[in-house]
Each structure stands twice: as structure tokens, then as C-alpha cells.
Enzyme design. Structure first.
Site, short mmCIF file in Angstrom:
data_model
loop_
_atom_site.label_atom_id
_atom_site.label_comp_id
_atom_site.label_asym_id
_atom_site.label_seq_id
_atom_site.Cartn_x
_atom_site.Cartn_y
_atom_site.Cartn_z
N SER A 86 0.82 -1.29 0.17
CA SER A 86 -0.02 0.09 -0.01
C SER A 86 0.78 1.16 -0.03
O SER A 86 1.85 1.46 -0.70
CB SER A 86 -0.92 -0.10 1.26
OG SER A 86 -2.09 0.84 0.86
N HIS A 89 -7.70 -5.60 -0.09
CA HIS A 89 -6.42 -5.00 0.03
C HIS A 89 -5.56 -5.47 1.21
O HIS A 89 -5.88 -5.38 2.60
CB HIS A 89 -6.74 -3.39 0.10
CG HIS A 89 -5.71 -2.41 0.36
ND1 HIS A 89 -4.95 -2.28 -0.69
CD2 HIS A 89 -5.37 -1.69 1.67
CE1 HIS A 89 -4.18 -1.27 -0.23
NE2 HIS A 89 -4.22 -0.96 1.04
C1 GCU Z 1 -5.39 4.79 1.69
C2 GCU Z 1 -4.63 5.58 0.47
C3 GCU Z 1 -3.97 4.68 -0.40
C4 GCU Z 1 -3.19 3.95 0.30
C5 GCU Z 1 -3.61 3.16 1.48
C6 GCU Z 1 -2.81 2.62 2.35
O1 GCU Z 1 -6.53 4.11 1.29
O2 GCU Z 1 -5.69 6.18 -0.33
O3 GCU Z 1 -3.34 5.36 -1.29
O4 GCU Z 1 -2.31 3.02 -0.39
O5 GCU Z 1 -4.47 3.95 2.38
O6 GCU Z 1 -1.60 2.78 2.74
O7 GCU Z 1 -3.36 1.53 3.20
#
Ligand code: GCU
Length: 434
Positions: free
Chosen positions: A266, A407
Site C-alpha cells: 500500500s 487490500h
Molecule cells: C489509503 C490511501 C492509499 C494507500 C492506502 C494505504 O487508502 O488512499 O493511497 O495506499 O491508504 O496505505 O493503506
């Protein structure tokens, strides 16, 4: 019409309605492939003066630097010129995994006093000397990656997790092991790899405080109070500190410093990509569900957009990036160029079916659109069509999979990274015999 057909239509209607709800809740966010705008990507192999790059030498000696500069100027920011001292101190070590591995904590000290430091947690199999090693940040503190009671709890600012594992932005004992599923130490060690992790908030707390905390102030010139327009934000700082951790791993006699893979999930996947692009000593670069500002192409505007990310996380990128809010087409770069910067070193991108916010198709496409540069190094071309879920696709230097599920970073993801690493190791052993 049968009841079954009615029920099916009802379900379809409900799903469309829910989808619209999601979109409606996030104005300006598109999650419909049919609405992706048509766009032309900047050409990786075209010099700024418009001429074409024909050779590896021309790419390495000139064009690669142009691309790196453009990505730093407009998205991630440059590391300031000022240099600081960085010291390493092993503060503890012990045995883990039934004696099959050693674990140690290394204090990475930034600057001249002892106040600003990160703790690198290094776990190495005992079965081999000089092991290849994964290096990556964790989100909530080293102690959350394992239930090992000896791992120290960070004293740095942490994001409150709406659970007893944090209180008042401080971590506590309750958090121990709560992210263990993301760090399958036993599988990694049994596969012959070491793994080093560090809490990203030790380097720079993930909260916008105008760059007063973390390592940024250590780099200010007298009178300076925040990074300059084209200097780093938090992702740039996190990436830089991964290179300092690599400096340590190079000194550690248990680690094969030529085979350190940088990995991140992420926001930390965005960070691992920028670290891999910035520091050519990294052997492999792994981006897990990194999305916008990571592997996903900006120009697709699918899921999170440049405007959305800059609004929610104004401290992640350099100050120039918001100039491209809703103006992605004017960016002189796109994320396929980030992949290209990693060539000819190996790069792996992973998406998840349930992670539409990160734009799985856009994550694959940036890898696909790096074909031109990887082909200079005789890597096979990737095909335009994305692979089906749970069917990893690999060339010699690039890997991709779309995992079923949400995710996250899971044992399945790690399994793919380890297999890809094994293939790279086999290749480098083969190459050294030639
Ligand atoms: C949020 C953000 C993303 C990121 C994510 C994370 O959803 O919008 O860009 O990748 O957090 O790091 O968990």
C-alpha cells in the site's frame, strides 16, 4: 418470468445501486472501466529533446537520469543536498523459530544526537550464511509483526487503531502480533531468506505536521522550516531511510548485501517502488497493492486520483504534485516510468481483486508499458491483457499477480515473491557460471 430471474435481476440492480453509492460517496472517483479516459503516455525512450533512445548505454547514461529527475521534480521530491551522519548500533539479539533463526534489533540513528532513530528488526535463518533478505516497512510497529515477547515496542507516534492496541497515538503490549499474518517469518526463513522490518513512523510519523517531526528537520538549512518545493515529502523520506537500512544490511555478515529485496504494501508499496527506483543497489523491488502514487497509472483516473491522494495525504509527495490535481495529462511522467527506472533489476507488482481503489488494471498496465525499457535488456514483452485472478505472470525480470481478496498482504503474496526471488537467484547463479 421465473422467480429465479426476478431474484437475479434484483441482485444485479442492488449491486449497481451499491456501486453507484460507493461512487456517489466519493465525488470525482470513477470505478467503471468504460469511463476511463483515453490517454497517451509519455514515451519512456524519448529524450527530452525529442530524439529516440536506441541503446542501453543511451538509456543508462542519459535518459534514465532525465526520467528520474522528472519523477523526483514532480511527484516524490528530491533528497536535500545536505548530508547527515547515520550510525548503527545492535541493541539486542536472540534466537527464534525453535533455534532455526537469529533475531536482532538494530538502532539506526539519524543525525548527531540519539533522539531520532528507527529500530530495524532483522531475522535471519541459521541454516545458511550470507542470506538474501527482504527489507520492508511495517505499519504499526515491529512488535505487531510477531508475537515474540522480546521485540521492543516503538515509542514513536502511531496512528490510533480504534482498538486497545494503541492509546493516545502510542503503541502498547496489546498490539503484539496483531499484524503477524502480514509477516510469515517461518515461511520466509524456511525458504532461506532473511527479513528485516522497521516501523515507518520511526522515520517520519504519518501525520501532516508541516514537516516538524521525523527526519525532515535534520536536513534543513539555517532558517528553513519545511522542504523546498521539489524536495521530498514523507514517501521520499521513508524511501531514503530504506537505503540507510540497506547500508546496515550491507555491513551485516549474515546478509548477502547484493541480494536485498525492498518490499512494501500500500503506501509502503509506493515507498518501496520509489526506494527501488532511487537506489540501484536494491536487488528486487516488490509493490503490493500500492495503487495511486505507486504502480497505478495516473492518467487512468480509476479509483484514487492524484487530486484525491493529495487532498487526503498532503504530506506524502513533494509540493509540486498537487499542481497536477485533475490535470494528470499534463504530468511529464506516469508510473510506467517508475517501473522502467528499476530495470534491469527485477520488479514485482501485485494487486487484489477487491482493491479497486488501487486500480488493479492500472497497476498491471504500468508494468506492461515498461516493456520498451525492459526489452532493451532482452526481457520478454508482457501482453496487454491482464492476467486472470490467482494466475501469476512472469517474464525473466518482471512479475505480476492479481490475488483474489481484499487490500492486504498475505501468505499467498509472499509465496509468489519468494518463488520470484528463487528464480532471480537461479538466474544470477547461472550468469556467474558463464
Ligand atoms: C489509503 C490511501 C492509499 C494507500 C492506502 C494505504 O487508502 O488512499 O493511497 O495506499 O491508504 O496505505 O493503506
Amino acid at each position: 418470468m421465473s422467480i429465479r430471474v426476478h431474484a437475479l435481476m434484483g441482485l444485479i440492480f442492488l449491486m449497481c445501486f451499491m456501486n453507484q453509492q460507493v461512487t456517489a460517496q466519493r465525488p470525482g472517483i470513477n470505478q467503471d472501466e468504460a469511463k476511463v479516459p483515453s490517454f497517451t503516455l509519455p514515451e519512456v525512450l524519448k529524450f527530452n529533446d525529442g530524439s529516440h533512445v536506441e541503446t542501453v548505454d543511451a538509456w543508462e547514461s542519459k535518459r534514465r537520469l532525465e526520467v528520474f529527475d522528472a519523477m523526483a521534480n514532480n511527484i516524490y521530491g528530491h533528497v536535500p543536498k545536505r548530508e547527515i551522519n547515520v550510525d548503527f548500533r545492535v541493541t539486542s539479539s536472540w534466537e527464534v523459530l525453535n533455534g532455526s533463526a537469529t533475531r536482532k534489533e538494530v538502532r539506526v540513528i539519524f543525525g548527531d544526537d540519539e533522539e531520532c532513530f528507527a529500530t530495524l528488526l532483522v531475522t535471519l535463518p541459521k541454516s545458511r550464511s550470507q542470506v538474501p533478505c527482504f527489507l520492508g516497512y511495517n505499519f504499526h510497529g515491529n512488535h505487531t509483526t510477531t508475537d515474540d515477547p522480546k521485540v521492543a515496542i516503538t515509542k514513536s507516534w502511531v496512528r490510533d487503531r480504534k482498538s486497545p492496541s494503541t492509546s493516545g497515538n502510542r503503541a502498547n503490549e496489546e498490539g503484539r502480533g496483531t499484524s503477524a499474518s502480514r509477516w510469515p517469518y517461518r515461511d520466509i526463513v524456511e525458504a532461506g531468506y532473511g527479513v528485516a522490518t522497521v516501523y515507518y513512523g520511526d522515520v517520519d510519523p504519518d501525520i501532516h505536521d508541516q514537516f516538524k517531526n521525523g527526519i525532515h528537520p535534520l536536513f534543513y538549512e539555517p532558517g528553513q522550516t519545511k522542504p523546498k518545493k521539489s524536495e521530498w515529502g514523507s514517501i521520499g523520506a521513508w524511501a531514503w531511510a530504506l537505503s540507510r537500512c540497506l547500508d546496515y544490511l550491507n555491513e551485516d555478515s549474515g546478509v548477502d548485501g547484493n541480494h536485498v529485496a525492498v518490499i512494501g504494501h500500500s503506501r509502503l508499496g509506493k515507498t518501496s517502488l520509489w526506494a527501488g527506483a532511487s537506489d540501484e543497489r536494491f536487488w528486487m523491488t516488490i509493490s503490493n497493492n500500492s495503487g495511486c502514487g505507486g504502480a497505478a497509472l495516473n492518467r487512468r483516473k480509476f479509483g484514487e486520483t492524484v487530486a484525491a491522494i493529495n487532498r487526503s495525504f498532503p504530506h506524502w509527495f513533494c509540493d509540486r504534485f498537487p499542481e497536477f490535481n485533475d490535470r494528470e495529462v499534463d504530468l511529464p511522467v506516469d508510473q510506467h516510468m517508475l517501473m522502467a527506472l528499476i530495470a534491469p533489476r527485477a520488479v514485482y507488482v501485485a494487486s487484489a481483486t477487491g482493491d479497486r481503489w488501487a486500480d488493479p488494471r492500472g497497476e498491471y498496465l504500468s508494468l506492461y508499458h515498461s516493456n520498451a525499457v525492459f526489452e532493451l535488456y532482452r526481457d520478454a514483452a508482457l501482453q496487454l491483457a491482464s492476467p486472470a485472478a490467482d494466475e501469476p505472470r512472469r517474464t525473466q525480470l518482471r512479475g505480476y499477480h492479481l490475488r483474489s481478496g481484499k487490500h492486504d498482504i498475505t501468505a499467498y503474496d509472499w509465496e509468489q515473491y519468494i518463488q520470484f526471488g528463487d528464480l532471480q537467484l537461479e538466474k544470477s547463479r547461472g550468469d556467474s557460471k558463464k
